[in-house]
Design a protein around this motif. Sequence first.
Motif, short mmCIF file in Angstrom:
data_model
loop_
_atom_site.label_atom_id
_atom_site.label_comp_id
_atom_site.label_asym_id
_atom_site.label_seq_id
_atom_site.Cartn_x
_atom_site.Cartn_y
_atom_site.Cartn_z
N ILE A 261 -6.90 -14.95 -15.28
CA ILE A 261 -5.86 -15.91 -14.65
C ILE A 261 -6.50 -16.35 -13.40
O ILE A 261 -6.30 -17.35 -12.91
CB ILE A 261 -4.64 -14.90 -14.44
N ARG A 262 -7.27 -15.50 -12.81
CA ARG A 262 -7.93 -16.02 -11.38
C ARG A 262 -8.98 -16.82 -11.81
O ARG A 262 -9.05 -17.83 -11.20
CB ARG A 262 -8.47 -14.83 -10.63
N ALA A 263 -9.54 -16.81 -12.73
CA ALA A 263 -10.91 -17.74 -13.35
C ALA A 263 -10.13 -19.01 -13.76
O ALA A 263 -10.42 -20.20 -13.58
CB ALA A 263 -11.46 -17.21 -14.48
N LEU A 264 -8.87 -18.74 -14.40
CA LEU A 264 -8.24 -20.01 -14.70
C LEU A 264 -7.76 -21.01 -13.37
O LEU A 264 -7.92 -22.22 -13.46
CB LEU A 264 -6.92 -19.64 -15.63
N LYS A 265 -7.15 -20.21 -12.58
CA LYS A 265 -6.63 -20.87 -11.43
C LYS A 265 -7.88 -21.57 -10.61
O LYS A 265 -7.68 -22.48 -9.91
CB LYS A 265 -5.75 -19.75 -10.49
N GLN B 164 2.34 -12.80 -23.84
CA GLN B 164 3.13 -13.54 -23.00
C GLN B 164 3.88 -12.62 -21.89
O GLN B 164 3.60 -13.18 -20.76
CB GLN B 164 4.28 -14.02 -23.83
N VAL B 165 4.10 -11.54 -22.16
CA VAL B 165 4.56 -10.56 -21.08
C VAL B 165 3.55 -10.51 -19.84
O VAL B 165 3.88 -10.13 -18.90
CB VAL B 165 4.98 -9.30 -21.72
N ALA B 166 2.37 -10.46 -19.98
CA ALA B 166 1.21 -10.36 -19.06
C ALA B 166 1.27 -11.36 -18.15
O ALA B 166 0.56 -11.18 -16.99
CB ALA B 166 -0.06 -10.15 -19.96
N VAL B 167 1.69 -12.34 -18.48
CA VAL B 167 1.84 -13.78 -17.64
C VAL B 167 3.06 -14.20 -17.02
O VAL B 167 3.19 -15.12 -16.24
CB VAL B 167 0.76 -14.72 -18.11
N THR C 217 3.98 -15.52 -13.42
CA THR C 217 2.61 -15.69 -12.71
C THR C 217 2.83 -17.00 -12.00
O THR C 217 3.02 -18.13 -12.84
CB THR C 217 1.45 -15.63 -13.72
N ARG C 218 2.67 -17.29 -10.76
CA ARG C 218 2.47 -18.69 -10.11
C ARG C 218 1.37 -19.58 -10.40
O ARG C 218 0.28 -19.04 -10.74
CB ARG C 218 2.71 -18.41 -8.57
N ARG C 219 1.59 -20.89 -10.47
CA ARG C 219 0.71 -21.66 -10.40
C ARG C 219 -0.08 -21.82 -11.81
O ARG C 219 -1.19 -22.34 -12.02
CB ARG C 219 -0.55 -21.49 -9.41
#
Length: 198
Positions: A114-118, A129-132, A135-137
């Motif tokens: 997710i950090r790589a995505l942001k 789905q439950v893992a995210v 999650t903001r942004r």
Amino acid sequence: MQLVKALARELELGVEFRDTGFETIFTDLSRGKFDLVASATTVTPERKRVVRFTRPNYIPLQSLVTRTRSGIRSLKSLRGATVGVQRGTTGAAFAFRRLKRARIVQFSDVPTAIRALKGGRVDAVVTDQVAVRGTRRVRIVRSFSTGEKYAYAVAKASTDLLHGLNWALNRLKRNGTFGKIYRRWFGIAPPPALRYRP
């Protein structure tokens, strides 16, 4: 963790939690490094060759996750895109199987993906789905079922522990504890497939 603690109370067992990498978690379990895998663990035929699973405790959905202003709208939009996944997961297996025209990048865990995505290093992430949720942004573009079920895993030789966990899980479903924990964390009642069965 809350459900594991409730199961342990029913079985009059103590609990020690250890954070460990997912890539080797089933091998480590079979070698006796710990007694139970309590993670977002999908039951698969391959894993059943190495470990034994309790009755299911969650029915997950996979999700396609993008940045909030991304133009990606579906799996078909991923042609030529770079897609992040967590190594060793069913989300990764799905991506390699279905997203033939995308570049798949594997990460050690979902937060890193997710950090790589942001940060723009990947265009999308495929994960549970439950893992995210929350999650903001980022935005869940689409969620889809792959017929998966989550369960806890024990070593092949841990027959007594397996029977005890299944007994305790059914007891928590019957007395309402499982439903309370499920509603607390997911905001809805457990689906019929996860409810008490005499």
